[in-house]
Design a protein around this motif. Sequence first.
Motif, PDB file in Angstrom:
ATOM      1  N   LEU A   1       0.825  -1.205   0.000  1.00  0.00           N
ATOM      2  CA  LEU A   1       0.000   0.000   0.000  1.00  0.00           C
ATOM      3  C   LEU A   1       0.859   1.254   0.000  1.00  0.00           C
ATOM      4  O   LEU A   1       1.954   1.283   0.574  1.00  0.00           O
ATOM      5  CB  LEU A   1      -0.933  -0.003   1.209  1.00  0.00           C
ATOM      6  N   ASN A   2       0.352   2.278  -0.660  1.00  0.00           N
ATOM      7  CA  ASN A   2       1.024   3.575  -0.675  1.00  0.00           C
ATOM      8  C   ASN A   2      -0.001   4.675  -0.425  1.00  0.00           C
ATOM      9  O   ASN A   2      -1.213   4.419  -0.370  1.00  0.00           O
ATOM     10  CB  ASN A   2       1.778   3.778  -1.985  1.00  0.00           C
ATOM     11  N   SER A   3       0.476   5.889  -0.302  1.00  0.00           N
ATOM     12  CA  SER A   3      -0.400   6.997   0.071  1.00  0.00           C
ATOM     13  C   SER A   3      -1.524   7.222  -0.934  1.00  0.00           C
ATOM     14  O   SER A   3      -2.605   7.698  -0.570  1.00  0.00           O
ATOM     15  CB  SER A   3       0.418   8.275   0.224  1.00  0.00           C
ATOM     16  N   GLU A   4      -1.287   6.870  -2.178  1.00  0.00           N
ATOM     17  CA  GLU A   4      -2.331   7.059  -3.196  1.00  0.00           C
ATOM     18  C   GLU A   4      -3.483   6.069  -3.043  1.00  0.00           C
ATOM     19  O   GLU A   4      -4.511   6.215  -3.700  1.00  0.00           O
ATOM     20  CB  GLU A   4      -1.716   6.945  -4.593  1.00  0.00           C
ATOM     21  N   ASP A   5      -3.312   5.083  -2.194  1.00  0.00           N
ATOM     22  CA  ASP A   5      -4.395   4.136  -1.933  1.00  0.00           C
ATOM     23  C   ASP A   5      -5.328   4.618  -0.840  1.00  0.00           C
ATOM     24  O   ASP A   5      -6.350   3.983  -0.560  1.00  0.00           O
ATOM     25  CB  ASP A   5      -3.819   2.773  -1.530  1.00  0.00           C
ATOM     26  N   THR A   6      -4.991   5.743  -0.206  1.00  0.00           N
ATOM     27  CA  THR A   6      -5.848   6.299   0.835  1.00  0.00           C
ATOM     28  C   THR A   6      -7.179   6.722   0.239  1.00  0.00           C
ATOM     29  O   THR A   6      -7.239   7.522  -0.695  1.00  0.00           O
ATOM     30  CB  THR A   6      -5.165   7.500   1.500  1.00  0.00           C
ATOM     31  N   ALA A   7      -8.261   6.184   0.782  1.00  0.00           N
ATOM     32  CA  ALA A   7      -9.600   6.448   0.254  1.00  0.00           C
ATOM     33  C   ALA A   7     -10.621   5.712   1.112  1.00  0.00           C
ATOM     34  O   ALA A   7     -10.260   4.897   1.958  1.00  0.00           O
ATOM     35  CB  ALA A   7      -9.722   5.986  -1.204  1.00  0.00           C
ATOM     36  N   VAL A   8     -11.884   6.012   0.850  1.00  0.00           N
ATOM     37  CA  VAL A   8     -12.957   5.188   1.401  1.00  0.00           C
ATOM     38  C   VAL A   8     -13.262   4.111   0.364  1.00  0.00           C
ATOM     39  O   VAL A   8     -13.443   4.414  -0.821  1.00  0.00           O
ATOM     40  CB  VAL A   8     -14.225   6.016   1.691  1.00  0.00           C
ATOM     41  N   TYR A   9     -13.283   2.882   0.807  1.00  0.00           N
ATOM     42  CA  TYR A   9     -13.482   1.739  -0.081  1.00  0.00           C
ATOM     43  C   TYR A   9     -14.916   1.217   0.066  1.00  0.00           C
ATOM     44  O   TYR A   9     -15.415   1.046   1.182  1.00  0.00           O
ATOM     45  CB  TYR A   9     -12.480   0.646   0.232  1.00  0.00           C
ATOM     46  N   PHE A  10     -15.541   0.962  -1.072  1.00  0.00           N
ATOM     47  CA  PHE A  10     -16.915   0.489  -1.132  1.00  0.00           C
ATOM     48  C   PHE A  10     -16.987  -0.786  -1.958  1.00  0.00           C
ATOM     49  O   PHE A  10     -16.153  -1.033  -2.828  1.00  0.00           O
ATOM     50  CB  PHE A  10     -17.815   1.526  -1.818  1.00  0.00           C
ATOM     51  N   CYS A  11     -18.026  -1.568  -1.717  1.00  0.00           N
ATOM     52  CA  CYS A  11     -18.314  -2.680  -2.618  1.00  0.00           C
ATOM     53  C   CYS A  11     -19.732  -2.509  -3.151  1.00  0.00           C
ATOM     54  O   CYS A  11     -20.604  -1.964  -2.489  1.00  0.00           O
ATOM     55  CB  CYS A  11     -18.144  -4.025  -1.924  1.00  0.00           C
ATOM     56  N   GLY A  12     -19.931  -2.965  -4.366  1.00  0.00           N
ATOM     57  CA  GLY A  12     -21.218  -2.862  -5.022  1.00  0.00           C
ATOM     58  C   GLY A  12     -21.496  -4.105  -5.846  1.00  0.00           C
ATOM     59  O   GLY A  12     -20.569  -4.868  -6.164  1.00  0.00           O
ATOM     60  N   ALA A  13     -22.744  -4.309  -6.219  1.00  0.00           N
ATOM     61  CA  ALA A  13     -23.155  -5.481  -6.988  1.00  0.00           C
ATOM     62  C   ALA A  13     -23.677  -5.067  -8.347  1.00  0.00           C
ATOM     63  O   ALA A  13     -24.298  -4.005  -8.496  1.00  0.00           O
ATOM     64  CB  ALA A  13     -24.222  -6.263  -6.227  1.00  0.00           C
ATOM     65  N   ALA A  14     -23.431  -5.912  -9.333  1.00  0.00           N
ATOM     66  CA  ALA A  14     -23.906  -5.672 -10.696  1.00  0.00           C
ATOM     67  C   ALA A  14     -24.173  -7.020 -11.356  1.00  0.00           C
ATOM     68  O   ALA A  14     -23.753  -8.056 -10.856  1.00  0.00           O
ATOM     69  CB  ALA A  14     -22.867  -4.881 -11.487  1.00  0.00           C
ATOM     70  N   THR A  15     -24.830  -6.998 -12.500  1.00  0.00           N
ATOM     71  CA  THR A  15     -25.097  -8.248 -13.202  1.00  0.00           C
ATOM     72  C   THR A  15     -23.824  -8.818 -13.812  1.00  0.00           C
ATOM     73  O   THR A  15     -23.622 -10.035 -13.844  1.00  0.00           O
ATOM     74  CB  THR A  15     -26.152  -8.048 -14.288  1.00  0.00           C
ATOM     75  N   ILE A  16     -22.948  -7.927 -14.294  1.00  0.00           N
ATOM     76  CA  ILE A  16     -21.644  -8.350 -14.820  1.00  0.00           C
ATOM     77  C   ILE A  16     -20.608  -7.319 -14.412  1.00  0.00           C
ATOM     78  O   ILE A  16     -20.957  -6.191 -14.044  1.00  0.00           O
ATOM     79  CB  ILE A  16     -21.639  -8.496 -16.358  1.00  0.00           C
ATOM     80  N   CYS A  17     -19.336  -7.701 -14.494  1.00  0.00           N
ATOM     81  CA  CYS A  17     -18.269  -6.744 -14.208  1.00  0.00           C
ATOM     82  C   CYS A  17     -18.171  -5.740 -15.355  1.00  0.00           C
ATOM     83  O   CYS A  17     -18.035  -6.125 -16.515  1.00  0.00           O
ATOM     84  CB  CYS A  17     -16.930  -7.465 -14.048  1.00  0.00           C
ATOM     85  N   THR A  18     -18.219  -4.478 -15.003  1.00  0.00           N
ATOM     86  CA  THR A  18     -17.990  -3.402 -15.959  1.00  0.00           C
ATOM     87  C   THR A  18     -17.086  -2.367 -15.302  1.00  0.00           C
ATOM     88  O   THR A  18     -16.817  -2.443 -14.107  1.00  0.00           O
ATOM     89  CB  THR A  18     -19.305  -2.722 -16.399  1.00  0.00           C
ATOM     90  N   THR A  19     -16.661  -1.407 -16.085  1.00  0.00           N
ATOM     91  CA  THR A  19     -15.820  -0.338 -15.548  1.00  0.00           C
ATOM     92  C   THR A  19     -16.641   0.870 -15.136  1.00  0.00           C
ATOM     93  O   THR A  19     -16.099   1.851 -14.655  1.00  0.00           O
ATOM     94  CB  THR A  19     -14.759   0.090 -16.575  1.00  0.00           C
TER      95      THR A  19
END
Length: 121
Positions: free
Chosen positions: A85-103
């Motif tokens: 991990l580095n400082s640029e990884d600092t953030a609030v992390y969330f998870c979400g659901a979808a029918t397929i993986c998209t960007t």
Amino acid sequence: VQLQASGGGLVQPGGSLRLSCAVSGLTLNDYAIGWFRQAPGKTREGISCISGSDGYTTYADSVKGRFAISRDNAKNTVYLQMNKLNSEDTAVYFCGAATICTTSTSDFGFWGRGTQVTVSS
């Protein structure tokens, strides 16, 4: 349907954390689960996703080789192992659901409360 991210905290640069996304109300085999993060003043970005049907995984270039997504169907939980991990990884992390993986963040739903990851010495 409820998704709840947990496992965040304060870690030193170069350290590791494992995040968990506890899922209720849907089956992991039927939905893709994505991990996202949002740093202050920035838009939410997708960093990893695991497909429901075959467990295929995808990663953003910024985390490829350092992060690993996995799931435990018996526990209905998706994990994000974060290494180097580095400082640029600092953030609030969330998870979400979808029918397929998209960007696209807009394709995901059922957002729960995120978990704060802070990388600092």
